[in-house]
Design a protein around this motif. Structure first.
Motif, PDB file in Angstrom:
ATOM      1  N   ALA A 209       0.828  -1.211   0.000  1.00  0.00           N
ATOM      2  CA  ALA A 209       0.000   0.000   0.000  1.00  0.00           C
ATOM      3  C   ALA A 209       0.862   1.261   0.000  1.00  0.00           C
ATOM      4  CB  ALA A 209      -0.934  -0.004   1.209  1.00  0.00           C
ATOM      5  N   ARG A 210       2.181   1.093  -0.148  1.00  0.00           N
ATOM      6  CA  ARG A 210       3.162   2.189  -0.191  1.00  0.00           C
ATOM      7  C   ARG A 210       3.291   2.899   1.150  1.00  0.00           C
ATOM      8  NH1 ARG A 210       6.423   0.827  -3.725  1.00  0.00           N
ATOM      9  NH2 ARG A 210       7.307   2.951  -3.679  1.00  0.00           N
ATOM     10  N   GLU A 211       2.882   2.240   2.230  1.00  0.00           N
ATOM     11  CA  GLU A 211       3.149   2.760   3.574  1.00  0.00           C
ATOM     12  C   GLU A 211       4.594   2.450   3.926  1.00  0.00           C
ATOM     13  OE1 GLU A 211      -1.259   1.999   5.538  1.00  0.00           O
ATOM     14  OE2 GLU A 211       0.209   0.371   5.505  1.00  0.00           O
ATOM     15  N   GLN A 212       5.184   3.260   4.772  1.00  0.00           N
ATOM     16  CA  GLN A 212       6.589   3.074   5.129  1.00  0.00           C
ATOM     17  C   GLN A 212       6.774   2.983   6.640  1.00  0.00           C
ATOM     18  OE1 GLN A 212       8.938   6.118   3.084  1.00  0.00           O
ATOM     19  NE2 GLN A 212       9.325   4.641   1.457  1.00  0.00           N
ATOM     20  N   PRO A 261       6.351 -10.854   4.504  1.00  0.00           N
ATOM     21  CA  PRO A 261       6.374 -10.901   3.040  1.00  0.00           C
ATOM     22  C   PRO A 261       5.653  -9.746   2.350  1.00  0.00           C
ATOM     23  CG  PRO A 261       4.974 -12.633   3.949  1.00  0.00           C
ATOM     24  CD  PRO A 261       5.729 -12.060   5.086  1.00  0.00           C
ATOM     25  N   ASP A 262       4.848  -8.992   3.079  1.00  0.00           N
ATOM     26  CA  ASP A 262       4.199  -7.826   2.484  1.00  0.00           C
ATOM     27  C   ASP A 262       5.078  -6.579   2.526  1.00  0.00           C
ATOM     28  OD1 ASP A 262       1.902  -9.195   1.811  1.00  0.00           O
ATOM     29  OD2 ASP A 262       0.929  -8.794   3.735  1.00  0.00           O
ATOM     30  N   TRP A 263       6.261  -6.695   3.152  1.00  0.00           N
ATOM     31  CA  TRP A 263       7.148  -5.542   3.295  1.00  0.00           C
ATOM     32  C   TRP A 263       8.471  -5.803   2.586  1.00  0.00           C
ATOM     33  CZ3 TRP A 263       5.739  -1.052   5.936  1.00  0.00           C
ATOM     34  CH2 TRP A 263       4.524  -1.117   6.644  1.00  0.00           C
ATOM     35  N   TYR A 264       9.037  -4.748   2.019  1.00  0.00           N
ATOM     36  CA  TYR A 264      10.298  -4.864   1.292  1.00  0.00           C
ATOM     37  C   TYR A 264      10.956  -3.485   1.229  1.00  0.00           C
ATOM     38  CZ  TYR A 264       7.786  -2.711  -2.618  1.00  0.00           C
ATOM     39  OH  TYR A 264       7.084  -1.844  -3.404  1.00  0.00           O
ATOM     40  N   VAL A 265      12.181  -3.446   0.721  1.00  0.00           N
ATOM     41  CA  VAL A 265      12.889  -2.186   0.486  1.00  0.00           C
ATOM     42  C   VAL A 265      13.039  -1.998  -1.014  1.00  0.00           C
ATOM     43  CG1 VAL A 265      15.099  -0.987   0.685  1.00  0.00           C
ATOM     44  CG2 VAL A 265      14.127  -2.150   2.676  1.00  0.00           C
ATOM     45  N   ASP A 266      12.609  -0.847  -1.499  1.00  0.00           N
ATOM     46  CA  ASP A 266      12.763  -0.513  -2.913  1.00  0.00           C
ATOM     47  C   ASP A 266      14.061   0.267  -3.079  1.00  0.00           C
ATOM     48  OD1 ASP A 266      12.616   0.302  -5.529  1.00  0.00           O
ATOM     49  OD2 ASP A 266      10.571   1.051  -5.419  1.00  0.00           O
ATOM     50  N   ASP A 267      15.067  -0.379  -3.666  1.00  0.00           N
ATOM     51  CA  ASP A 267      16.384   0.248  -3.829  1.00  0.00           C
ATOM     52  C   ASP A 267      16.663   0.592  -5.293  1.00  0.00           C
ATOM     53  OD1 ASP A 267      18.674   1.265  -2.632  1.00  0.00           O
ATOM     54  OD2 ASP A 267      19.831  -0.564  -2.920  1.00  0.00           O
ATOM     55  N   GLY A 268      15.607   0.876  -6.041  1.00  0.00           N
ATOM     56  CA  GLY A 268      15.793   1.289  -7.433  1.00  0.00           C
ATOM     57  C   GLY A 268      15.797   0.120  -8.395  1.00  0.00           C
ATOM     58  N   GLU A 297      13.617 -13.430 -21.338  1.00  0.00           N
ATOM     59  CA  GLU A 297      13.275 -14.827 -21.622  1.00  0.00           C
ATOM     60  C   GLU A 297      13.260 -15.669 -20.346  1.00  0.00           C
ATOM     61  OE1 GLU A 297      15.678 -16.579 -24.623  1.00  0.00           O
ATOM     62  OE2 GLU A 297      14.896 -15.312 -26.243  1.00  0.00           O
ATOM     63  N   GLN A 298      14.186 -15.382 -19.415  1.00  0.00           N
ATOM     64  CA  GLN A 298      14.271 -16.158 -18.185  1.00  0.00           C
ATOM     65  C   GLN A 298      13.353 -15.631 -17.079  1.00  0.00           C
ATOM     66  OE1 GLN A 298      18.266 -17.061 -16.867  1.00  0.00           O
ATOM     67  NE2 GLN A 298      19.065 -17.040 -18.948  1.00  0.00           N
ATOM     68  N   GLY A 299      12.661 -14.526 -17.357  1.00  0.00           N
ATOM     69  CA  GLY A 299      11.736 -13.976 -16.377  1.00  0.00           C
ATOM     70  C   GLY A 299      12.398 -13.485 -15.109  1.00  0.00           C
ATOM     71  N   LEU A 300      13.629 -12.973 -15.227  1.00  0.00           N
ATOM     72  CA  LEU A 300      14.351 -12.562 -14.029  1.00  0.00           C
ATOM     73  C   LEU A 300      13.788 -11.285 -13.411  1.00  0.00           C
ATOM     74  CD1 LEU A 300      18.052 -13.378 -15.002  1.00  0.00           C
ATOM     75  CD2 LEU A 300      16.445 -14.714 -13.630  1.00  0.00           C
ATOM     76  N   GLY A 301      13.167 -10.436 -14.234  1.00  0.00           N
ATOM     77  CA  GLY A 301      12.562  -9.232 -13.678  1.00  0.00           C
ATOM     78  C   GLY A 301      11.490  -9.558 -12.657  1.00  0.00           C
ATOM     79  N   PRO A 302      10.460 -10.329 -13.033  1.00  0.00           N
ATOM     80  CA  PRO A 302       9.444 -10.721 -12.057  1.00  0.00           C
ATOM     81  C   PRO A 302       9.999 -11.564 -10.902  1.00  0.00           C
ATOM     82  CG  PRO A 302       8.651 -11.055 -14.292  1.00  0.00           C
ATOM     83  CD  PRO A 302      10.096 -10.725 -14.394  1.00  0.00           C
ATOM     84  N   ARG A 303      11.015 -12.371 -11.201  1.00  0.00           N
ATOM     85  CA  ARG A 303      11.580 -13.242 -10.164  1.00  0.00           C
ATOM     86  C   ARG A 303      12.296 -12.423  -9.092  1.00  0.00           C
ATOM     87  NH1 ARG A 303      15.996 -18.070 -10.771  1.00  0.00           N
ATOM     88  NH2 ARG A 303      15.203 -19.390  -9.118  1.00  0.00           N
ATOM     89  N   PHE A 304      12.859 -11.295  -9.484  1.00  0.00           N
ATOM     90  CA  PHE A 304      13.578 -10.470  -8.533  1.00  0.00           C
ATOM     91  C   PHE A 304      12.699  -9.379  -7.911  1.00  0.00           C
ATOM     92  CE2 PHE A 304      17.735 -11.327 -11.048  1.00  0.00           C
ATOM     93  CZ  PHE A 304      17.828 -12.579 -10.462  1.00  0.00           C
ATOM     94  N   SER A 305      11.424  -9.403  -8.238  1.00  0.00           N
ATOM     95  CA  SER A 305      10.509  -8.417  -7.651  1.00  0.00           C
ATOM     96  C   SER A 305       9.975  -8.957  -6.318  1.00  0.00           C
ATOM     97  CB  SER A 305       9.341  -8.154  -8.599  1.00  0.00           C
ATOM     98  OG  SER A 305       8.379  -7.327  -7.976  1.00  0.00           O
ATOM     99  N   ALA A 306       9.962  -8.099  -5.309  1.00  0.00           N
ATOM    100  CA  ALA A 306       9.477  -8.491  -3.997  1.00  0.00           C
ATOM    101  C   ALA A 306       7.973  -8.330  -3.873  1.00  0.00           C
ATOM    102  CB  ALA A 306      10.160  -7.651  -2.914  1.00  0.00           C
ATOM    103  N   ILE A 307       7.359  -7.762  -4.884  1.00  0.00           N
ATOM    104  CA  ILE A 307       5.918  -7.474  -4.810  1.00  0.00           C
ATOM    105  C   ILE A 307       5.110  -8.675  -5.326  1.00  0.00           C
ATOM    106  CG2 ILE A 307       4.082  -5.911  -5.543  1.00  0.00           C
ATOM    107  CD1 ILE A 307       6.221  -3.778  -5.937  1.00  0.00           C
TER     108      ILE A 307
END
Length: 307
Positions: A209-212, A261-268, A297-307
């Motif tokens: 929810a973009r709360e910090q 698991p609902d919380w993460y750090v967005d580091d760019g 092709e390997q889907g690394l973008g979604p795999r490395f997303s914490a969301i």
């Protein structure tokens, strides 16, 4: 007309601040570089450098000459490199910098397929977690996250640079449930110390929810490497905040699981960096396109997303 080699020796010496640094870049001896620059000065009739035992300093004439020739030098080099590429054969030495663990885990496994497609390219890959001077050190490209973007350098996103909290199932089973960021203050923390600054960075957790909320862990130990922190957490020694690319193999094996698991750090983002040129060398363009293609092709973008 001045020789191309002498001008290149001058430009590399100016960028590196010494004949020795230019010599390493050009695969020459410092004496040969110094002699070439001296001949150039004699032909131009001006002194381009003030010389000392430690460093070269550009004179006013040297600064002016560097401004006039450096851009043209890059254009000529790229044009020469692209002659073969025009026939579909990118070639030459490809100098790339990338993080040690990230590079070995996700980029090196692509090397065989890359060379099969582009056999005339010779990789010169450097593994270092620090940001390099892409232009000054003669790199064709770099892969990393959180880099400052100097003038003349562009970035292409590969994947998000998210960080997550992880711990071993055994550690979590021995503690009260961690249901909110406030519960972390009673947990043993495996903290990451920056190898560049020596400082332990403060982090802000973000939820969907973009709360910090500030990340507060009870310090138990510090590490200067995310993979080392993963191994420590896998031994049941505490909770660590690590980058997703480092955590994925441990999550897949079950050695670690996400905490909150609902919380993460967005580091760019983790990006490909390269110098901005109208005429990009064929070898660099081939590498950029290939890496982006493989990550998709390997889907690394979604795999490395914490969301």
């Amino acid at each position: 007309m001045e020789s191309f080699g002498s001008i290149e020796c001058f430009v590399r010496s100016a960028e590196g601040g010494s004949f020795a640094e230019a010599a390493r870049h050009l695969s020459l001896t410092p004496a040969a570089v110094g002699k070439s620059v001296a001949k150039l000065e004699a032909r131009l009739g001006v002194r381009l450098f003030q010389r000392s035992t430690r460093r070269l300093t550009l004179t006013e004439a040297g600064k002016l000459f560097l401004e006039e020739v450096s851009g043209s030098l890059i254009t000529i080099q790229n044009a020469v490199a692209n002659l073969a590429s025009a026939e579909g054969r990118p070639m030459g030495t490809l100098k790339v910098s990338m993080g040690t663990v990230f590079g070995n885990r996700y980029v090196v496994p692509l090397l065989g397929a890359f060379l099969q497609r582009f056999p005339d390219i010779s990789p010169d890959w450097h593994f270092d977690n620090r940001q390099v001077d892409l232009i000054g050190q003669g790199f064709d490209a770099a892969i990393g996250g959180g880099f400052e973007l100097p003038q003349g350098v562009v970035a292409r996103k590969l994947c998000p640079a998210h960080r997550i909290l992880v711990a071993s199932p055994d550690y979590l089973a021995r503690r009260l449930p961690v249901r909110a960021p406030e519960d972390l203050g009673h947990c043993s923390g495996i903290l990451i110390r920056s190898p560049q600054t020596g400082r332990i960075r403060s982090w802000q957790l973000t939820n969907r929810a973009r709360e910090q909320q500030p990340l507060v862990l009870k310090p138990r130990m510090t590490m200067s490497d995310s993979e080392a922190a993963c191994h420590a957490s896998a031994q049941g020694l505490g909770i660590s905040l690590v980058s997703m690319p480092m955590a994925v193999p441990f999550l897949d094996s079950g050695e670690l699981q996400r905490v909150l698991p609902d919380w993460y750090v967005d580091d760019g983002n983790i990006s490909l960096y390269y110098a901005e040129h109208k005429l990009l060398p064929g070898k660099t363009r081939a590498f950029i396109d290939f890496i982006i293609e493989q990550f998709v092709e390997q889907g690394l973008g979604p795999r490395f997303s914490a969301i």
